[in-house]
Write an enzyme that holds these catalytic residues in place. Structure first.
Site, mmCIF file in Angstrom:
data_model
loop_
_atom_site.group_PDB
_atom_site.id
_atom_site.type_symbol
_atom_site.label_atom_id
_atom_site.label_comp_id
_atom_site.label_asym_id
_atom_site.label_seq_id
_atom_site.Cartn_x
_atom_site.Cartn_y
_atom_site.Cartn_z
ATOM 1 N N SER A 295 -58.713 82.101 22.674
ATOM 2 C CA SER A 295 -59.835 80.989 23.751
ATOM 3 C C SER A 295 -59.497 79.552 24.113
ATOM 4 O O SER A 295 -58.245 79.916 25.194
ATOM 5 C CB SER A 295 -61.161 81.695 23.180
ATOM 6 O OG SER A 295 -62.103 80.998 23.956
ATOM 7 N N ASP A 377 -63.265 91.045 29.403
ATOM 8 C CA ASP A 377 -62.995 90.190 28.821
ATOM 9 C C ASP A 377 -64.521 89.382 29.698
ATOM 10 O O ASP A 377 -64.299 88.670 30.881
ATOM 11 C CB ASP A 377 -62.246 89.182 28.753
ATOM 12 C CG ASP A 377 -62.301 87.391 27.839
ATOM 13 O OD1 ASP A 377 -64.074 87.165 27.870
ATOM 14 O OD2 ASP A 377 -61.724 87.346 27.181
ATOM 15 N N HIS A 406 -64.353 89.851 24.597
ATOM 16 C CA HIS A 406 -63.672 87.901 24.299
ATOM 17 C C HIS A 406 -63.497 88.309 22.782
ATOM 18 O O HIS A 406 -63.819 87.652 22.283
ATOM 19 C CB HIS A 406 -64.972 86.652 24.793
ATOM 20 C CG HIS A 406 -64.433 85.567 24.370
ATOM 21 N ND1 HIS A 406 -62.557 85.379 24.985
ATOM 22 C CD2 HIS A 406 -63.722 84.471 23.583
ATOM 23 C CE1 HIS A 406 -62.972 83.918 24.614
ATOM 24 N NE2 HIS A 406 -63.571 83.893 24.656
#
Length: 427
Positions: A295, A377, A406
């Site tokens: 991320s 995501d 995610h």
């Protein structure tokens, strides 16, 4: 176990769980594109099969709400229907340009909502960035690194006996960083005399303590896990909660009106400073240096590899901060979504974005990298991640786990770690 260590590890577990694989539920909504690889060419129609299961069997008479359209954009179609036999085929339409078409389904069962989605990729390898590539990008960052190089490292290491193992020592590290900042992290070093490869672990978004990667150090790799906020990473958990709700709330857009003062300038340069520290360790082998994160950490992995030629490999999961200006061109942009229905007229924000967007660092990466993400995501849209990945000219591998959002399966973590270790150990 030491009381603080117990609290810290518990907090870290909760933080990891927040982006971990979703828990199983009694009712399952399954959404699947009609192409097994979820890939389409522009102009092709995508159909999505929706099934609602309970105890493994289709649930009849269920009301669902569904919407279809380009990811993160206003849906082209929104409907409410009842599944007479527990299943339905939805015509998702098509796309005329490369990108991602998403079908989001919410089923209501016994007063509770169950959500699931699936995303069709349209020629994703042809997605091009929208963010500008500033003509002075390289000189801007070379100047920053030159300024950093004049700042003494001033490293302070504090042994954490309660975290050490039979094979590894663990330290809380405090360095002088860019500007007036300090950089903090957890260093784990093999105890046995010798020279070892090293990994810089860069963090995902948020404000939290860190425990370090002692397992990898037990297996002969130096690890340095850093925070980015200029605060110690071993304080009472309540401190981080307060900062997240107060002084550091919204940090990804702090000072974005000025490229020289933007929050991430210090962050990016301090990742290089972390490598300065690693390079000076007597136990470092002097040649094998990896960087890894997911991320925000996926973004920092790419950024660090681009800024620092000492990096020999990188492993990035669902990188954020990628093609953030996508929203200004009627398509999904990357986290932190600063242009999603806001700041569209902020020319200063748009100009700053070019100096910090992962796309422009990806153009300059020379180290081999391994990347992984999924099509579902919603935090780091695949459109934005492909915009960065497609401009990388260095050796690269992409491992797709299509249905992930995610979060990542244990298999993904294992694959990333195995690849990184092979690169670091020359296999």
């Amino acid at each position: 176990m030491h009381k603080f260590s117990s609290v810290l590890l518990g907090l870290l577990f909760l933080a990891a769980a927040a982006i971990a694989q979703p828990v199983e539920q009694a009712v399952k909504v399954v959404v699947a594109p009609d192409h097994a690889n979820w890939l389409y060419h522009t102009g092709e129609k995508a159909k999505f099969t929706v099934t609602v299961l309970q105890n493994g069997n289709p649930l009849k008479g269920v009301k669902i709400d569904y919407e279809t359209g380009p990811e993160k954009m206003e849906p082209a179609v929104k409907k409410t229907v009842t599944l007479a036999n527990g299943s339905l085929v939805i015509d998702g339409g098509t796309m005329s340009t490369p990108g991602f078409l998403r079908c989001v389904v919410t089923a209501e069962v016994n007063g509770k909502n169950y959500k699931r989605l699936a995303t069709a990729g349209y020629d994703p390898e042809k997605i091009k960035p929208t963010v500008e590539n500033p003509v002075d990008f390289d000189s801007f960052w070379e100047k920053g690194k030159a300024e950093l190089s004049k700042i003494p490292l001033d490293a302070k290491m504090t042994l954490l006996p309660e975290r050490c193992t039979e094979k590894a020592d663990v330290y809380h590290v405090n360095l002088q960083g860019y500007g007036q900042s300090r950089l903090y992290g957890i260093l784990c070093v093999p105890k046995k005399e010798g020279k070892y490869p090293a990994v810089l672990r860069v963090p995902g978004a948020g404000i939290r303590p860190y425990a370090g990667d002692v397992t990898r150090a037990d297996n002969g790799v130096i690890t340095f896990e850093i925070g980015i906020h200029g605060i110690p990473v071993n304080m009472d958990p309540g401190v981080y909660t307060s900062l997240a709700a107060g002084a550091l709330n919204g940090y990804p857009v702090f000072n974005m009106d000025d490229k020289d003062r933007y929050y991430y300038k210090r962050v990016y340069l301090n990742c290089v400073r972390a490598n300065d520290f690693i390079a000076g360790l007597a136990q470092f082998d002097g040649k094998n240096l990896g960087v890894q994160g997911g991320s925000q950490g996926g973004a920092l992995s790419v950024v660090t590899a681009a800024l620092d030629p000492r990096v020999t490999c990188l492993a990035a999961m669902y990188p954020a901060l990628s093609d953030v200006t996508g929203y200004l061109h009627n398509r999904a942009g990357g986290w932190p979504h600063m242009f999603y229905k806001r700041n569209e007229d902020r020319e200063d924000f748009i100009a700053t974005a070019g100096y910090y967007d992962v796309v422009n660092f990806a153009r300059r990466v020379k180290a081999p990298g391994r990347y992984t993400w999924g099509f579902n995501d919603e935090t780091c849209p695949p459109t934005s991640m492909y915009a960065s990945y497609n401009v990388i000219t260095a050796p690269k591998e992409l491992s797709l786990y299509l249905e992930t959002g995610h979060w990542a399966y244990p298999d993904q973590h294992d694959e990333q770690n195995s690849w990184l270790m092979e690169k670091l150990k020359g296999k």
